[in-house]
Design a protein around this motif. Structure first.
Motif, PDB file in Angstrom:
ATOM      1  N   ASP A 134       0.831  -1.213   0.000  1.00  6.29           N
ATOM      2  CA  ASP A 134       0.000   0.000   0.000  1.00  6.29           C
ATOM      3  C   ASP A 134       0.860   1.255   0.000  1.00  6.29           C
ATOM      4  N   ALA A 135       2.011   1.176   0.661  1.00  2.00           N
ATOM      5  CA  ALA A 135       2.876   2.350   0.791  1.00  2.00           C
ATOM      6  C   ALA A 135       3.480   2.789  -0.537  1.00  2.00           C
ATOM      7  N   PHE A 136       3.488   1.920  -1.528  1.00  4.32           N
ATOM      8  CA  PHE A 136       4.010   2.314  -2.838  1.00  4.32           C
ATOM      9  C   PHE A 136       3.054   3.246  -3.584  1.00  4.32           C
ATOM     10  N   GLU A 137       1.816   3.387  -3.103  1.00  7.02           N
ATOM     11  CA  GLU A 137       0.824   4.299  -3.673  1.00  7.02           C
ATOM     12  C   GLU A 137       0.669   4.117  -5.180  1.00  7.02           C
ATOM     13  N   ALA A 138       0.492   2.877  -5.565  1.00  7.59           N
ATOM     14  CA  ALA A 138       0.346   2.563  -6.995  1.00  7.59           C
ATOM     15  C   ALA A 138      -1.055   2.884  -7.480  1.00  7.59           C
ATOM     16  N   ASP A 139      -1.144   3.271  -8.738  1.00  4.72           N
ATOM     17  CA  ASP A 139      -2.449   3.419  -9.381  1.00  4.72           C
ATOM     18  C   ASP A 139      -3.008   2.065  -9.800  1.00  4.72           C
ATOM     19  N   ILE A 140      -2.112   1.148 -10.163  1.00  3.29           N
ATOM     20  CA  ILE A 140      -2.548  -0.133 -10.712  1.00  3.29           C
ATOM     21  C   ILE A 140      -1.465  -1.180 -10.473  1.00  3.29           C
ATOM     22  N   MET A 141      -1.883  -2.427 -10.393  1.00  3.67           N
ATOM     23  CA  MET A 141      -0.952  -3.547 -10.267  1.00  3.67           C
ATOM     24  C   MET A 141      -1.136  -4.441 -11.484  1.00  3.67           C
ATOM     25  N   VAL A 142      -0.042  -4.745 -12.164  1.00 10.13           N
ATOM     26  CA  VAL A 142      -0.062  -5.623 -13.334  1.00 10.13           C
ATOM     27  C   VAL A 142       0.490  -6.975 -12.912  1.00 10.13           C
ATOM     28  N   VAL A 143      -0.286  -8.024 -13.148  1.00 10.12           N
ATOM     29  CA  VAL A 143       0.069  -9.374 -12.699  1.00 10.12           C
ATOM     30  C   VAL A 143       0.208 -10.280 -13.920  1.00 10.12           C
ATOM     31  N   VAL A 144       1.378 -10.905 -14.053  1.00 11.20           N
ATOM     32  CA  VAL A 144       1.645 -11.789 -15.188  1.00 11.20           C
ATOM     33  C   VAL A 144       2.364 -13.041 -14.677  1.00 11.20           C
ATOM     34  N   ALA A 145       1.665 -14.161 -14.634  1.00 13.76           N
ATOM     35  CA  ALA A 145       2.280 -15.428 -14.216  1.00 13.76           C
ATOM     36  C   ALA A 145       3.092 -15.241 -12.934  1.00 13.76           C
TER      37      ALA A 145
END
Length: 327
Positions: A79-90
């Motif tokens: 949460d602390a990285f304050e990302a807009d989105i997480m991309v998940v690939v394998a």
């Protein structure tokens, strides 16, 4: 131009590294990379970093390798990285609801099939094995189900009569990188239509196992040829050759030549560049193998293999056994 999206990238194998490479060339900053912990690999069982980790370190990206994403401290750090989105690939870890909800725009998955066909672990190989004439990648909004989320974008590619699992893997890896950048660009501009997956057409791609790579020559020629191509380069289709193994790497179903049916697994008269193997329930079909590997040898075109070691594969030799005989 709209503000770039802050991205957490999660992935582990080479397939995922292709998407990370594409994102690194995009305008969207990678704020952290999550990948599986280093695992023993090779003959020495030395701890080895994943392809994604190696690429991330080359670009000085923060890397995290938690054993689980369920721990509160791990979730707090993410949460602390304050990302807009997480991309998940394998990636290889289950994302709990708390993680799915952490980035502002949620989590996107690059999946190597045209959903809802081939949800699950081995969509690339299962598509070839089943005789599909096309495959592709789907960018999916992740939910808590197994590849059940809404579809945002798809890209297609044909499967030909010679496509191997390795070739389709590489094609889809590149397509996935292009597609995820396109999806992020669209989301940054304001949105991307989400389409729920239909219930019709759902299939599941079971994980590959070494055990299923042994061929049963009582099966139809087309089925055997598809499996051989699907399992190249792993787990590699094979059959017993005496007490050793003959590995089969490229094959096609061939028209029977009018010869009398022979027991399944019998080597027929060779072509100049292929082994011909009787197959099918009554041995009336022909499997034509154009690339193979003898025990202790290198993968070779059959033309070269026969020139070098044709004595190991004389016509009339019976390869393997059938399930009917071992039941």
């Amino acid at each position: 131009m709209s503000r770039p999206l802050r991205v957490i990238f999660s992935g582990t194998p080479d397939f995922a590294a292709a998407s990370l490479t594409a994102l690194l060339a995009s305008r969207h900053p990678i704020v952290a990379v999550y990948t599986q912990p280093d695992r023993p690999a090779g003959r020495g069982r030395k701890l080895t970093a994943s392809p994604v980790k190696r690429l991330a370190l080359e670009h000085d990206l923060p890397v995290r390798q938690p054993e689980t994403l369920k721990a509160p401290d791990v979730q707090a750090e993410l949460d602390a990285f304050e990302a807009d989105i997480m991309v998940v690939v394998a990636y290889g870890l289950i994302l709990p609801r708390a993680v799915l909800d952490t980035p502002r725009l949620g989590c996107l998955n690059v999946h190597a099939s045209l959903l809802p066909r081939w949800r699950g672990a081995a969509p690339i190989q299962r598509a070839i094995e089943a005789g599909d004439d096309e495959s592709g990648v789907t960018i999916m909004q992740m939910d808590e189900g197994l590849d059940t989320g809404d579809m945002l974008l798809t890209r297609r590619t044909p499967i030909t009569a010679t496509t191997t699992g390795g070739e389709l893997h590489d094609t889809l890896a590149a397509l996935g990188g292009e597609a995820i950048v396109e999806a992020l660009d669209a989301l940054a501009e304001g949105g991307l239509p989400a389409t729920p997956q239909p219930e019709a057409g759902v299939t599941y791609a079971a994980k590959l196992s070494k055990a299923e790579a042994e061929l049963d020559f009582a099966r139809p020629a087309a089925e055997l040829a598809a499996r051989i191509r699907a399992f190249n380069p792993w787990p590699v289709a094979w059959c017993p050759l005496g007490t050793e193994r003959l590995r089969l790497l490229m094959a096609e179903a061939a028209a029977a030549s009018g010869e009398a049916p022979r027991p399944p697994g019998t080597l027929l008269e060779h072509d100049t560049d292929a082994l011909r193997i009787a197959c099918g329930e009554h041995g009336h079909e022909v499997l034509r193998v154009s690339r193979a590997q003898l025990p202790g040898g290198k993968p070779l075109a059959v033309r070269d293999l026969l020139n070098a070691r044709g004595d190991r594969l004389p016509p009339g030799l019976r390869l393997g056994h059938t399930r009917k005989e071992t039941s």
